[in-house]
Design a protein around this motif. Structure first.
Motif, short mmCIF file in Angstrom:
data_model
loop_
_atom_site.label_atom_id
_atom_site.label_comp_id
_atom_site.label_asym_id
_atom_site.label_seq_id
_atom_site.Cartn_x
_atom_site.Cartn_y
_atom_site.Cartn_z
N GLU A 1 0.82 -1.20 0.00
CA GLU A 1 0.00 0.00 0.00
C GLU A 1 0.86 1.25 0.00
N THR A 2 0.40 2.26 -0.75
CA THR A 2 0.97 3.60 -0.71
C THR A 2 -0.16 4.57 -0.39
N VAL A 3 0.01 5.36 0.67
CA VAL A 3 -0.97 6.40 0.99
C VAL A 3 -0.69 7.59 0.08
N LEU A 4 -1.62 7.89 -0.81
CA LEU A 4 -1.45 8.96 -1.78
C LEU A 4 -1.84 10.32 -1.22
N TYR A 5 -2.83 10.33 -0.34
CA TYR A 5 -3.27 11.60 0.25
C TYR A 5 -3.95 11.33 1.59
N THR A 6 -3.70 12.21 2.55
CA THR A 6 -4.34 12.14 3.86
C THR A 6 -5.19 13.39 4.07
N PHE A 7 -6.47 13.21 4.30
CA PHE A 7 -7.38 14.34 4.49
C PHE A 7 -7.24 14.92 5.89
N THR A 8 -7.46 16.23 5.98
CA THR A 8 -7.36 16.91 7.27
C THR A 8 -8.73 17.23 7.87
N GLY A 9 -9.79 17.13 7.05
CA GLY A 9 -11.11 17.49 7.53
C GLY A 9 -11.42 18.97 7.40
N GLY A 10 -10.48 19.75 6.87
CA GLY A 10 -10.67 21.18 6.68
C GLY A 10 -11.11 21.50 5.26
N ALA A 11 -10.47 22.49 4.66
CA ALA A 11 -10.84 22.92 3.32
C ALA A 11 -10.62 21.83 2.28
N ASP A 12 -9.73 20.89 2.57
CA ASP A 12 -9.41 19.83 1.61
C ASP A 12 -10.42 18.69 1.63
N GLY A 13 -11.33 18.67 2.60
CA GLY A 13 -12.32 17.62 2.69
C GLY A 13 -11.99 16.59 3.75
N GLY A 14 -12.90 15.67 3.95
CA GLY A 14 -12.71 14.61 4.93
C GLY A 14 -13.78 13.55 4.83
N SER A 15 -13.46 12.37 5.33
CA SER A 15 -14.39 11.23 5.33
C SER A 15 -14.93 10.90 3.94
N PRO A 16 -14.04 10.52 2.99
CA PRO A 16 -14.50 10.14 1.66
C PRO A 16 -15.13 8.74 1.69
N TYR A 17 -16.37 8.67 1.26
CA TYR A 17 -17.08 7.40 1.24
C TYR A 17 -17.16 6.78 -0.16
N SER A 18 -16.85 7.54 -1.19
CA SER A 18 -17.26 7.14 -2.53
C SER A 18 -16.21 6.43 -3.36
N GLY A 19 -14.99 6.29 -2.87
CA GLY A 19 -13.96 5.75 -3.73
C GLY A 19 -13.51 6.79 -4.73
N VAL A 20 -12.70 6.39 -5.70
CA VAL A 20 -12.16 7.31 -6.70
C VAL A 20 -12.31 6.71 -8.10
N ILE A 21 -12.24 7.58 -9.10
CA ILE A 21 -12.18 7.15 -10.49
C ILE A 21 -10.90 7.68 -11.10
N LEU A 22 -10.48 7.13 -12.21
CA LEU A 22 -9.18 7.40 -12.81
C LEU A 22 -9.38 7.90 -14.23
N ASP A 23 -8.63 8.95 -14.63
CA ASP A 23 -8.68 9.38 -16.02
C ASP A 23 -7.48 8.86 -16.79
#
Length: 213
Positions: free
Chosen positions: A113-135
């Motif tokens: 595993e590689t952690v690509l991004y860690t959310f802070t819960g501030g302006a950057d967002g937090g608690s992502p439930y939806s997964g991600v998509i790739l372009d």
């Protein structure tokens, strides 16, 4: 929980039944994806050595293999499903863990595993439930139910892990808790939903135009 198959004629088959016997995976919430060999990949919100969730694979014979167990620091409680690239890497999110507000991660074909991004819960967002998509340029797109204007954000993550907030939901009326998986069309438009908000309070469908070029 289970993994199941529904045939075109409506025949239902249980492919795998999870148990609460730790460290076995349990409580799948994000659905599954399929590779060219017929293997299925998904996440569970529970199970693993510390009960923080897992990433699993199910082969065509129904044999389950646990590919990764989250421990909290590297993510916890992955509600969202997975995205797979051409090299066999898996990408996903956890709703908790990291600094407490979830992460975006990559899992390579050997289970590292590689952690690509860690959310802070501030302006950057937090608690992502939806997964991600790739372009096509290996940028990742997702939504987080917290942060931004307090009601969630839509974000883009570059291949180097730089986050760009594409949209914030500043008030309840504009939409709140965008927890669904996004869809990207060929024109670079992103589509998604927010669970709450809108003129009647019951949620919205939204589009962000020309965000992926």
């Amino acid at each position: 929980g289970t993994v199941y198959r529904l045939s075109p004629s409506g025949e239902f088959t249980t492919l795998y039944a999870f148990s609460f016997d730790y460290p076995s995976p349990s409580s799948p919430a994000g659905g599954v994806i399929l590779d060219e060999a017929g293997n299925l990949y998904g996440t569970t919100t529970s199970g693993g050595n510390l009960g923080q969730g897992t990433v699993f694979m199910l082969d065509p014979s129904g044999k389950e293999t646990t590919l990764f167990m989250f421990d909290g620091a590297d993510g916890a409680t992955p509600y969202g499903g997975l995205t797979r690239d051409g090299a066999g890497n898996l990408y996903g999110t956890t709703s908790l863990g990291g600094a407490g507000y979830g992460i975006v991660y990559k899992l390579d074909s050997s289970g590292v595993e590689t952690v690509l991004y860690t959310f802070t819960g501030g302006a950057d967002g937090g608690s992502p439930y939806s997964g991600v998509i790739l372009d096509g340029k290996h940028n990742l797109y997702g939504a987080a139910g917290l942060g931004g204007g307090s009601y969630g954000v839509v974000y883009k993550l570059s291949p180097t892990g730089d986050e760009t907030v594409l949209c914030t939901f500043p008030d309840f009326a504009s939409g709140a808790d965008p927890e669904s998986r996004l869809v990207l069309d060929t024109q670079g438009n992103l589509y998604g939903t927010a669970t709450y908000g809108g003129s009647k309070g019951g949620g919205i469908v939204f589009v962000l135009q020309n965000v992926a070029q």
